[in-house]
Design an enzyme around this catalytic site. Sequence first.
Site, PDB file in Angstrom:
ATOM      1  N   ALA A 139       0.857  -1.186   0.000  1.00 38.84           N
ATOM      2  CA  ALA A 139       0.000   0.000   0.000  1.00 38.84           C
ATOM      3  C   ALA A 139       0.890   1.231   0.000  1.00 38.84           C
ATOM      4  O   ALA A 139       2.017   1.196   0.506  1.00 38.84           O
ATOM      5  CB  ALA A 139      -0.881  -0.011   1.236  1.00 38.84           C
TER       6      ALA A 139
ATOM      7  N   GLY B 114       0.482  -5.550   0.435  1.00 41.33           N
ATOM      8  CA  GLY B 114      -0.574  -5.719  -0.566  1.00 41.33           C
ATOM      9  C   GLY B 114      -0.067  -6.306  -1.872  1.00 41.33           C
ATOM     10  O   GLY B 114      -0.833  -6.916  -2.609  1.00 41.33           O
TER      11      GLY B 114
ATOM     12  N   GLU C 138      -0.070  -9.912  -1.356  1.00 42.15           N
ATOM     13  CA  GLU C 138      -1.473 -10.352  -1.253  1.00 42.15           C
ATOM     14  C   GLU C 138      -2.155 -10.396  -2.624  1.00 42.15           C
ATOM     15  O   GLU C 138      -2.948 -11.297  -2.891  1.00 42.15           O
ATOM     16  CB  GLU C 138      -2.230  -9.424  -0.290  1.00 42.15           C
ATOM     17  CG  GLU C 138      -1.754  -9.625   1.149  1.00 42.15           C
ATOM     18  CD  GLU C 138      -2.364  -8.610   2.111  1.00 42.15           C
ATOM     19  OE1 GLU C 138      -2.092  -7.404   1.942  1.00 42.15           O
ATOM     20  OE2 GLU C 138      -3.119  -9.012   2.994  1.00 42.15           O
TER      21      GLU C 138
ATOM     22  N   GLU D 146       3.528  -5.635   7.177  1.00 40.07           N
ATOM     23  CA  GLU D 146       2.551  -4.768   7.861  1.00 40.07           C
ATOM     24  C   GLU D 146       2.854  -4.637   9.357  1.00 40.07           C
ATOM     25  O   GLU D 146       2.657  -3.584   9.948  1.00 40.07           O
ATOM     26  CB  GLU D 146       1.130  -5.329   7.669  1.00 40.07           C
ATOM     27  CG  GLU D 146       0.569  -5.126   6.276  1.00 40.07           C
ATOM     28  CD  GLU D 146       0.965  -6.210   5.281  1.00 40.07           C
ATOM     29  OE1 GLU D 146       1.881  -7.015   5.581  1.00 40.07           O
ATOM     30  OE2 GLU D 146       0.362  -6.239   4.196  1.00 40.07           O
TER      31      GLU D 146
HETATM   32  N1  DAK Z   1       4.498   3.476  -0.437  1.00 43.78           N
HETATM   33  C1  DAK Z   1       4.904   4.669  -0.920  1.00 43.78           C
HETATM   34  N2  DAK Z   1       6.116   4.895  -1.466  1.00 43.78           N
HETATM   35  C2  DAK Z   1       6.956   3.844  -1.501  1.00 43.78           C
HETATM   36  C3  DAK Z   1       6.605   2.568  -1.013  1.00 43.78           C
HETATM   37  C4  DAK Z   1       5.308   2.403  -0.457  1.00 43.78           C
HETATM   38  N3  DAK Z   1       4.858   1.240  -0.014  1.00 43.78           N
HETATM   39  N4  DAK Z   1       7.657   1.742  -1.170  1.00 43.78           N
HETATM   40  C5  DAK Z   1       8.624   2.478  -1.762  1.00 43.78           C
HETATM   41  N5  DAK Z   1       8.219   3.732  -1.954  1.00 43.78           N
HETATM   42  C6  DAK Z   1       8.955   4.841  -2.552  1.00 43.78           C
HETATM   43  C7  DAK Z   1      10.030   5.321  -1.606  1.00 43.78           C
HETATM   44  O1  DAK Z   1       9.508   6.238  -0.663  1.00 43.78           O
HETATM   45  C8  DAK Z   1      11.003   5.993  -2.578  1.00 43.78           C
HETATM   46  O2  DAK Z   1      10.471   7.239  -2.954  1.00 43.78           O
HETATM   47  P1  DAK Z   1      11.431   8.545  -3.097  1.00 43.78           P
HETATM   48  O3  DAK Z   1      12.099   8.674  -1.772  1.00 43.78           O
HETATM   49  O4  DAK Z   1      12.379   8.170  -4.213  1.00 43.78           O
HETATM   50  O5  DAK Z   1      10.502   9.652  -3.445  1.00 43.78           O
HETATM   51  C9  DAK Z   1      10.919   5.095  -3.810  1.00 43.78           C
HETATM   52  O6  DAK Z   1       9.669   4.380  -3.690  1.00 43.78           O
HETATM   53  C10 DAK Z   1      12.053   4.059  -3.862  1.00 43.78           C
HETATM   54  O7  DAK Z   1      12.045   3.366  -2.632  1.00 43.78           O
HETATM   55  P2  DAK Z   1      13.369   3.212  -1.720  1.00 43.78           P
HETATM   56  O8  DAK Z   1      14.283   4.376  -1.938  1.00 43.78           O
HETATM   57  O9  DAK Z   1      12.910   2.908  -0.336  1.00 43.78           O
HETATM   58  O10 DAK Z   1      14.039   1.934  -2.398  1.00 43.78           O
HETATM   59  P3  DAK Z   1      14.977   0.867  -1.686  1.00 43.78           P
HETATM   60  O11 DAK Z   1      15.524   0.040  -2.797  1.00 43.78           O
HETATM   61  O12 DAK Z   1      15.949   1.519  -0.758  1.00 43.78           O
HETATM   62  O13 DAK Z   1      14.000  -0.032  -0.794  1.00 43.78           O
HETATM   63  C11 DAK Z   1      11.966  -1.312  -0.336  1.00 43.78           C
HETATM   64  C12 DAK Z   1      12.986  -0.790  -1.405  1.00 43.78           C
HETATM   65  C13 DAK Z   1      10.822  -1.967  -1.095  1.00 43.78           C
HETATM   66  C14 DAK Z   1      12.645  -2.325   0.567  1.00 43.78           C
HETATM   67  C15 DAK Z   1      11.493  -0.093   0.510  1.00 43.78           C
HETATM   68  O14 DAK Z   1      11.063   0.947  -0.399  1.00 43.78           O
HETATM   69  C16 DAK Z   1      10.363  -0.442   1.422  1.00 43.78           C
HETATM   70  O15 DAK Z   1      10.553  -1.012   2.499  1.00 43.78           O
HETATM   71  N6  DAK Z   1       9.146  -0.022   1.041  1.00 43.78           N
HETATM   72  C17 DAK Z   1       7.973  -0.140   1.879  1.00 43.78           C
HETATM   73  C18 DAK Z   1       7.455  -1.560   1.901  1.00 43.78           C
HETATM   74  C19 DAK Z   1       6.226  -1.647   2.774  1.00 43.78           C
HETATM   75  O16 DAK Z   1       6.309  -1.560   4.002  1.00 43.78           O
HETATM   76  N7  DAK Z   1       5.064  -1.667   2.114  1.00 43.78           N
HETATM   77  C20 DAK Z   1       3.795  -1.451   2.764  1.00 43.78           C
HETATM   78  C21 DAK Z   1       3.343  -2.743   3.375  1.00 43.78           C
HETATM   79  S1  DAK Z   1       1.853  -2.464   4.248  1.00 43.78           S
HETATM   80  C22 DAK Z   1      -5.588  -2.323   4.133  1.00 43.78           C
HETATM   81  C23 DAK Z   1      -5.303  -3.427   3.404  1.00 43.78           C
HETATM   82  C24 DAK Z   1      -4.020  -3.637   2.997  1.00 43.78           C
HETATM   83  C25 DAK Z   1      -3.028  -2.776   3.369  1.00 43.78           C
HETATM   84  C26 DAK Z   1      -3.328  -1.669   4.097  1.00 43.78           C
HETATM   85  C27 DAK Z   1      -4.601  -1.439   4.499  1.00 43.78           C
HETATM   86  N8  DAK Z   1      -6.941  -2.111   4.561  1.00 43.78           N
HETATM   87  C28 DAK Z   1      -7.826  -3.259   4.520  1.00 43.78           C
HETATM   88  C29 DAK Z   1      -7.328  -0.851   5.015  1.00 43.78           C
HETATM   89  C30 DAK Z   1      -1.673  -3.057   2.941  1.00 43.78           C
HETATM   90  C31 DAK Z   1      -0.655  -2.652   3.666  1.00 43.78           C
HETATM   91  C32 DAK Z   1       0.678  -2.823   3.131  1.00 43.78           C
HETATM   92  O17 DAK Z   1       0.915  -3.194   2.012  1.00 43.78           O
END
Ligand code: DAK
Length: 267
Positions: free
Chosen positions: A66, A111, A114, A134
Amino acid sequence: MSYENIRLEQEAGIATITFDRPKALNALNRALLGELAQALGKLAEDESVRVLVLTGAGEKAFVAGADIGELATFGPLEAKWFSRMGHEVIGRLQELPIPVIAAVNGYALGGGTEIALACDFIYAADSARFGLPEITLGLIPGFGGTQRLPRLIGPAAAKELIFTGRMIAAEEALRLGIVNRVVPAAELMAEVRKTALEAAAKGRVALRAAKEAVNHGLGVDLATGCRLEVDAFSLVFASPDAREGTRAFLEKRKPVFRGRFKEDPPA
Ligand code: DAK
């Protein structure tokens, strides 16, 4: 219909949806989810499409979960919309009456994992990474991860991934049974296309019946599942495809499946 956050392409009976926000690693925001729901609705109605492939733009990510920037701004109404739309999309994916293959070309987190799990099966690039992080955000998986992952790999392995939020490499995902095949990144789409074409050549009616039998059978006991199969098996005989397939074998030729329940009207 034009999209801004996804690309939809169709060729040789294979539709490909590409998540297309590479600057945010294809993270799921509300606009993307809305477009995805629309595209899936359109594909469900389109008889020329035999197989759907999902993949991510760029070399780094399938979907990095997400959009955390957007999540951080949600009030309860936005969260509710996001949650409802997410479930709608995942439901449409799972129920789509054609095979759906996830071509995971990089990070598939939260997500992203998922969505891939809601596809019929996953091929992964050797550079792919899976995970449900998450818990590290103080959340839990919200698009079915706590349900589909344990059903696929067993509760103990799933809980370890969900409780730690750990990321795993494609090879470990293969060992756990999350993905069917791992290939060099440069070969991923060609490999997926080969399998997609193989399935696309089969009868649409039989593919749909087989998918429904597997999906619905998983939610019930074995005896009930086998009864579902009896019904699905008999229903397939209502389609000329069943006769075409068996006749073609006996006549030593390739079958031509029309994917219909009725004979074509005489020309
Ligand atoms: N959201 C927004 N931006 C993101 C992002 C994300 N999930 N993942 C990466 N980016 C952006 C980074 O902020 C960065 O942007 P700039 O700084 O360049 O502007 C760009 O993408 C490149 O990312 P990194 O610089 O971080 O790249 P790295 O190679 O260093 O790292 C990484 C890659 C994938 C390990 C890292 O970006 C990371 O940890 N990303 C976040 C992963 C994460 O935690 N995803 C969210 C999981 S929670 C719901 C249902 C479902 C959900 C929610 C609610 N409901 C039923 C209400 C789902 C929740 C999730 O998915």
